[in-house]
Design a protein around this motif. Structure first.
Motif, PDB file in Angstrom:
ATOM      1  N   VAL A  12      21.025  43.745   0.282  1.00 54.91           N
ATOM      2  CA  VAL A  12      22.304  43.778  -0.048  1.00 54.91           C
ATOM      3  C   VAL A  12      23.104  44.300   1.273  1.00 54.91           C
ATOM      4  N   GLY A  13      23.514  43.349   2.037  1.00 58.26           N
ATOM      5  CA  GLY A  13      23.980  43.964   3.308  1.00 58.26           C
ATOM      6  C   GLY A  13      22.856  44.467   4.320  1.00 58.26           C
ATOM      7  N   ASP A  14      22.995  45.437   4.917  1.00 61.02           N
ATOM      8  CA  ASP A  14      22.000  45.846   5.650  1.00 61.02           C
ATOM      9  C   ASP A  14      20.784  46.696   4.763  1.00 61.02           C
ATOM     10  N   LEU A  15      21.139  46.866   3.534  1.00 62.93           N
ATOM     11  CA  LEU A  15      20.236  47.615   2.661  1.00 62.93           C
ATOM     12  C   LEU A  15      19.071  46.879   1.843  1.00 62.93           C
ATOM     13  N   THR A  16      17.968  47.386   1.823  1.00 63.73           N
ATOM     14  CA  THR A  16      16.791  46.909   1.308  1.00 63.73           C
ATOM     15  C   THR A  16      16.864  47.615  -0.167  1.00 63.73           C
ATOM     16  N   ILE A  17      17.115  46.790  -1.316  1.00 68.34           N
ATOM     17  CA  ILE A  17      17.399  47.431  -2.903  1.00 68.34           C
ATOM     18  C   ILE A  17      15.928  47.021  -3.466  1.00 68.34           C
ATOM     19  N   ARG A  18      15.350  47.774  -4.249  1.00 72.10           N
ATOM     20  CA  ARG A  18      14.306  47.734  -5.147  1.00 72.10           C
ATOM     21  C   ARG A  18      15.194  47.663  -6.510  1.00 72.10           C
ATOM     22  N   TYR A  19      14.825  46.501  -7.403  1.00 66.86           N
ATOM     23  CA  TYR A  19      15.136  46.539  -8.694  1.00 66.86           C
ATOM     24  C   TYR A  19      14.406  46.229  -9.567  1.00 66.86           C
ATOM     25  N   ASP A  90      26.901  40.411  -6.567  1.00 65.95           N
ATOM     26  CA  ASP A  90      27.402  39.296  -5.728  1.00 65.95           C
ATOM     27  C   ASP A  90      26.240  38.556  -5.207  1.00 65.95           C
ATOM     28  N   THR A  91      25.371  39.622  -4.675  1.00 68.69           N
ATOM     29  CA  THR A  91      24.053  38.778  -3.884  1.00 68.69           C
ATOM     30  C   THR A  91      23.258  38.160  -4.991  1.00 68.69           C
ATOM     31  N   LEU A  92      23.300  38.633  -6.182  1.00 69.13           N
ATOM     32  CA  LEU A  92      22.336  38.032  -7.342  1.00 69.13           C
ATOM     33  C   LEU A  92      23.077  36.943  -7.881  1.00 69.13           C
ATOM     34  N   GLY A  93      24.434  36.805  -7.587  1.00 69.47           N
ATOM     35  CA  GLY A  93      25.234  35.703  -8.372  1.00 69.47           C
ATOM     36  C   GLY A  93      25.532  35.917  -9.653  1.00 69.47           C
ATOM     37  N   ARG A 111      33.969  53.247 -12.659  1.00 74.19           N
ATOM     38  CA  ARG A 111      34.838  52.770 -11.474  1.00 74.19           C
ATOM     39  C   ARG A 111      34.774  51.388 -11.290  1.00 74.19           C
ATOM     40  N   PHE A 112      33.661  50.946 -11.314  1.00 74.25           N
ATOM     41  CA  PHE A 112      33.462  49.266 -11.159  1.00 74.25           C
ATOM     42  C   PHE A 112      34.337  48.716 -12.233  1.00 74.25           C
ATOM     43  N   ALA A 113      34.238  49.148 -13.632  1.00 77.25           N
ATOM     44  CA  ALA A 113      34.968  48.367 -14.519  1.00 77.25           C
ATOM     45  C   ALA A 113      36.700  48.559 -14.117  1.00 77.25           C
ATOM     46  N   LEU A 114      36.939  49.656 -13.567  1.00 84.09           N
ATOM     47  CA  LEU A 114      38.305  49.687 -13.506  1.00 84.09           C
ATOM     48  C   LEU A 114      38.730  48.899 -12.122  1.00 84.09           C
ATOM     49  N   SER A 115      37.883  48.720 -11.350  1.00 83.37           N
ATOM     50  CA  SER A 115      38.080  48.098 -10.066  1.00 83.37           C
ATOM     51  C   SER A 115      37.833  46.616 -10.182  1.00 83.37           C
ATOM     52  N   TYR A 116      37.034  46.095 -11.064  1.00 84.78           N
ATOM     53  CA  TYR A 116      36.636  44.799 -10.947  1.00 84.78           C
ATOM     54  C   TYR A 116      36.674  44.190 -12.602  1.00 84.78           C
ATOM     55  N   PRO A 117      37.990  44.380 -13.249  1.00 84.40           N
ATOM     56  CA  PRO A 117      37.810  44.319 -14.771  1.00 84.40           C
ATOM     57  C   PRO A 117      37.342  42.930 -15.104  1.00 84.40           C
ATOM     58  N   GLU A 118      37.553  41.907 -14.249  1.00 84.92           N
ATOM     59  CA  GLU A 118      37.328  40.531 -14.688  1.00 84.92           C
ATOM     60  C   GLU A 118      35.818  40.271 -14.583  1.00 84.92           C
ATOM     61  N   ALA A 119      35.029  41.206 -14.214  1.00 81.93           N
ATOM     62  CA  ALA A 119      33.700  41.285 -14.182  1.00 81.93           C
ATOM     63  C   ALA A 119      32.946  41.748 -15.247  1.00 81.93           C
ATOM     64  N   VAL A 120      33.444  42.647 -15.775  1.00 79.35           N
ATOM     65  CA  VAL A 120      32.736  43.359 -16.976  1.00 79.35           C
ATOM     66  C   VAL A 120      33.071  43.228 -18.429  1.00 79.35           C
ATOM     67  N   THR A 121      32.278  42.741 -19.147  1.00 83.72           N
ATOM     68  CA  THR A 121      32.685  42.472 -20.413  1.00 83.72           C
ATOM     69  C   THR A 121      32.536  43.522 -21.313  1.00 83.72           C
ATOM     70  N   ALA A 122      31.713  44.798 -21.148  1.00 79.55           N
ATOM     71  CA  ALA A 122      31.580  45.768 -21.934  1.00 79.55           C
ATOM     72  C   ALA A 122      31.130  47.030 -21.009  1.00 79.55           C
ATOM     73  N   LEU A 123      31.359  48.315 -21.380  1.00 81.65           N
ATOM     74  CA  LEU A 123      30.974  49.312 -20.519  1.00 81.65           C
ATOM     75  C   LEU A 123      30.399  50.316 -21.341  1.00 81.65           C
ATOM     76  N   VAL A 124      29.244  50.890 -20.858  1.00 86.38           N
ATOM     77  CA  VAL A 124      28.483  51.955 -21.420  1.00 86.38           C
ATOM     78  C   VAL A 124      28.165  53.081 -20.700  1.00 86.38           C
TER      79      VAL A 124
END
Length: 286
Positions: A12-19, A90-93, A111-124
């Motif tokens: 993800v950018g310059d970062l290697t992320i384990r998931y 975005d990286t995972l599509g 914060r993500f839900a507030l900044s990108y409301p179109e991307a979040v269907t529900a929040l927990v």
């Protein structure tokens, strides 16, 4: 059939992320994104991930600075983590998701839900930070000049790593008999990883001072238009359950569930109750 949880890595950018990821989902159900808290890792979701994956595609990343993800020498703020989530998806599509966050992960999810409301269907929000000033002094005192650095130096030693793990356990769990051995091993392992404790301290200092939390998002909650579940352990020693009550009152589509006899990590201490509550919430909104 047993659910297989896969461990993957992605740049993800310059970062290697384990998931961690599992499940295929049912039809058009949005995937679940699980975000862990300060000083934790994606392992925290291991006890619920297979059950959730029976009906949803699930993704649980190690935040940068945690677990087996990259740990650059940067400022780890909630704003940084929020942008990371956007870049990770975005990286995972992934375009439309349900975001589930525990502690710091809850604040980042909010914060993500507030900044990108179109991307979040529900929040927990699970024992989420950012909903009130009070926090356990064990965490806020780490923000004192030199105290946090001294704690890091000790916690990097084998004995210090064990003491740190069990000190955290006493605060995070309501019943010490429900602490998984795997969680303790992970805490000891991470404490001795280069950059992990420094990233954790940086993150704490961007959220807390000696008086408590200073990045409070209560006034932003009425902006949320999406269904939001607030879940809290009724014996949480890190963040008082009154913060859950105050948060739900400000939500337009909020629901509160208190997990009985439970501390700060419901997904570990009571995985069946956690999963049942989460899936019932999702069933009602889909």
């Amino acid at each position: 059939m047993k659910t297989t949880v896969e461990q993957r890595r992605v740049n993800v950018g310059d970062l290697t992320i384990r998931y961690l990821t599992a499940g295929n989902g049912n039809g058009g159900d949005p995937p679940l994104i699980l975000l862990h808290g300060d000083g934790e890792s994606a392992l925290d979701w291991s006890w619920v991930l297979p059950m959730l994956a029976a009906t949803h595609r699930v993704y649980a990343p190690d935040f940068p600075g945690a677990g087996d993800s990259s740990k650059p020498n940067i400022v780890y703020s909630p704003e940084f983590y929020t942008q990371f989530v956007a870049d990770f998806l975005d990286t995972l599509g992934l375009r439309r998701v349900v975001v589930v966050g525990n502690s710091l992960g809850g604040q980042v999810a909010l914060r993500f839900a507030l900044s990108y409301p179109e991307a979040v269907t529900a929040l927990v929000l699970v024992s989420s930070s950012g909903l009130g000033e009070l926090v356990n002094p064990f965490l806020s005192q780490l923000t004192l000049l030199w105290y946090g650095e001294a704690a890091i130096a000790w916690s990097k030693t084998p004995l210090g790593a064990k003491q740190r793990a069990w000190s955290r356990a006493v605060l995070l769990f309501a019943d010490l008999n429900r602490i998984p051995a795997e969680w303790v091993v992970e805490q000891e392992r991470m404490a001795q990883m280069p950059g992990f404790l420094e990233a954790n301290l940086s993150s704490l200092r961007t959220q807390l001072n000696v008086f408590g939390q200073y990045k409070i998002l209560l006034d932003s909650l009425p902006q949320l238009q999406i269904p939001t579940l607030v879940m809290w352990g009724d014996r949480d020693q890190i963040l008082p359950k009154e913060q859950a009550d105050n948060g739900v009152k400000r939500l337009q589509k909020g629901q509160l569930i208190l997990i009985p006899d439970c501390g700060h990590l419901p997904q570990i201490e009571h995985p069946e109750l956690f999963t049942s509550a989460l899936l019932e919430f999702l069933d009602k909104i889909t």
